[in-house]
Write a protein that holds these residues in place. Structure first.
Motif, PDB file in Angstrom:
ATOM      1  N   SER A  90       0.811  -1.226   0.000  1.00 53.74           N
ATOM      2  CA  SER A  90       0.000   0.000   0.000  1.00 53.74           C
ATOM      3  C   SER A  90       0.842   1.273   0.000  1.00 53.74           C
ATOM      4  N   ILE A  91       2.112   1.184   0.390  1.00 53.12           N
ATOM      5  CA  ILE A  91       2.976   2.373   0.365  1.00 53.12           C
ATOM      6  C   ILE A  91       3.821   2.440  -0.904  1.00 53.12           C
ATOM      7  N   GLY A  92       3.551   1.536  -1.838  1.00 56.86           N
ATOM      8  CA  GLY A  92       4.227   1.614  -3.126  1.00 56.86           C
ATOM      9  C   GLY A  92       5.464   0.752  -3.256  1.00 56.86           C
ATOM     10  N   CYS A  93       5.498  -0.363  -2.561  1.00 55.75           N
ATOM     11  CA  CYS A  93       6.622  -1.292  -2.682  1.00 55.75           C
ATOM     12  C   CYS A  93       6.123  -2.640  -3.184  1.00 55.75           C
ATOM     13  N   ARG A  94       7.046  -3.413  -3.678  1.00 57.40           N
ATOM     14  CA  ARG A  94       6.752  -4.784  -4.098  1.00 57.40           C
ATOM     15  C   ARG A  94       7.487  -5.717  -3.145  1.00 57.40           C
ATOM     16  N   VAL A  95       6.868  -6.856  -2.825  1.00 61.94           N
ATOM     17  CA  VAL A  95       7.480  -7.828  -1.923  1.00 61.94           C
ATOM     18  C   VAL A  95       7.692  -9.123  -2.695  1.00 61.94           C
ATOM     19  N   GLU A  96       8.916  -9.627  -2.618  1.00 60.61           N
ATOM     20  CA  GLU A  96       9.256 -10.900  -3.263  1.00 60.61           C
ATOM     21  C   GLU A  96       9.801 -11.857  -2.212  1.00 60.61           C
ATOM     22  N   GLY A  97       9.716 -13.143  -2.476  1.00 61.85           N
ATOM     23  CA  GLY A  97      10.301 -14.138  -1.585  1.00 61.85           C
ATOM     24  C   GLY A  97       9.248 -14.846  -0.758  1.00 61.85           C
ATOM     25  N   ASP A  98       9.724 -15.526   0.256  1.00 60.01           N
ATOM     26  CA  ASP A  98       8.838 -16.272   1.129  1.00 60.01           C
ATOM     27  C   ASP A  98       9.457 -16.389   2.514  1.00 60.01           C
ATOM     28  N   GLU A  99       8.745 -17.042   3.403  1.00 54.07           N
ATOM     29  CA  GLU A  99       9.197 -17.127   4.787  1.00 54.07           C
ATOM     30  C   GLU A  99      10.480 -17.944   4.929  1.00 54.07           C
ATOM     31  N   ASN A 100      10.678 -18.923   4.092  1.00 59.17           N
ATOM     32  CA  ASN A 100      11.875 -19.770   4.196  1.00 59.17           C
ATOM     33  C   ASN A 100      13.149 -19.033   3.788  1.00 59.17           C
ATOM     34  N   LYS A 101      13.054 -18.248   2.730  1.00 61.31           N
ATOM     35  CA  LYS A 101      14.235 -17.561   2.205  1.00 61.31           C
ATOM     36  C   LYS A 101      14.321 -16.115   2.666  1.00 61.31           C
ATOM     37  N   GLY A 102      13.252 -15.602   3.241  1.00 58.57           N
ATOM     38  CA  GLY A 102      13.190 -14.196   3.589  1.00 58.57           C
ATOM     39  C   GLY A 102      12.509 -13.421   2.468  1.00 58.57           C
TER      40      GLY A 102
END
Length: 135
Positions: A90-102
């Motif tokens: 919502s603040i204009g970022c993208r999130v990649e990855g998962d809990e295992n790798k971070g």
């Protein structure tokens, strides 16, 4: 507090939780509540022995309650992840990855196009979401 004391406390807590779970099953039985599916399973395994059926039912019901607790915990954990990711997006970022790798958080704003951050666990992800919302 030493490591031995920490283990003793951990196991004491587990025993108290186990006792409370057995008490819950006893209360359910006393109030006429019963899971018919677990009762049928217990009857099948007990081959007609009523006392064994009751004992198996208690064992199966305690395990069922433990499974419910675990599933609720997993669902709550997943909800925390979703909420943190939604806040970051919502603040204009993208999130990649998962809990295992971070997770890798990438800024999509033009003025900070090349910025990215690495977070290793859920606590860091939530902290990033909180900090980013306050900027």
């Amino acid at each position: 507090m030493n490591i031995f004391s920490l283990f003793k406390l951990k196991y004491a807590k587990e025993r108290l939780v186990e006792e409370a779970t057995y008490q819950k099953v006893v209360n359910e039985i006393a109030n006429g509540m019963r899971s018919d599916g677990l009762w049928a399973k217990a009857m099948d395994k007990a081959a007609g022995n009523e006392m064994k059926t009751k004992a198996l039912y208690i064992q199966y019901r305690v395990q069922s309650l433990n499974d419910e607790t675990l599933m609720n915990s997993v669902a709550a954990h997943e909800q925390r992840i979703i909420a943190a990711i939604q806040a970051i997006v919502s603040i204009g970022c993208r999130v990649e990855g998962d809990e295992n790798k971070g997770w890798r958080i990438i800024s999509l704003k033009k003025e900070s196009k090349d910025l990215s951050w690495k977070v290793r666990n859920l606590n860091e992800l939530e902290a990033f979401a909180i900090a980013a919302k306050s900027i």
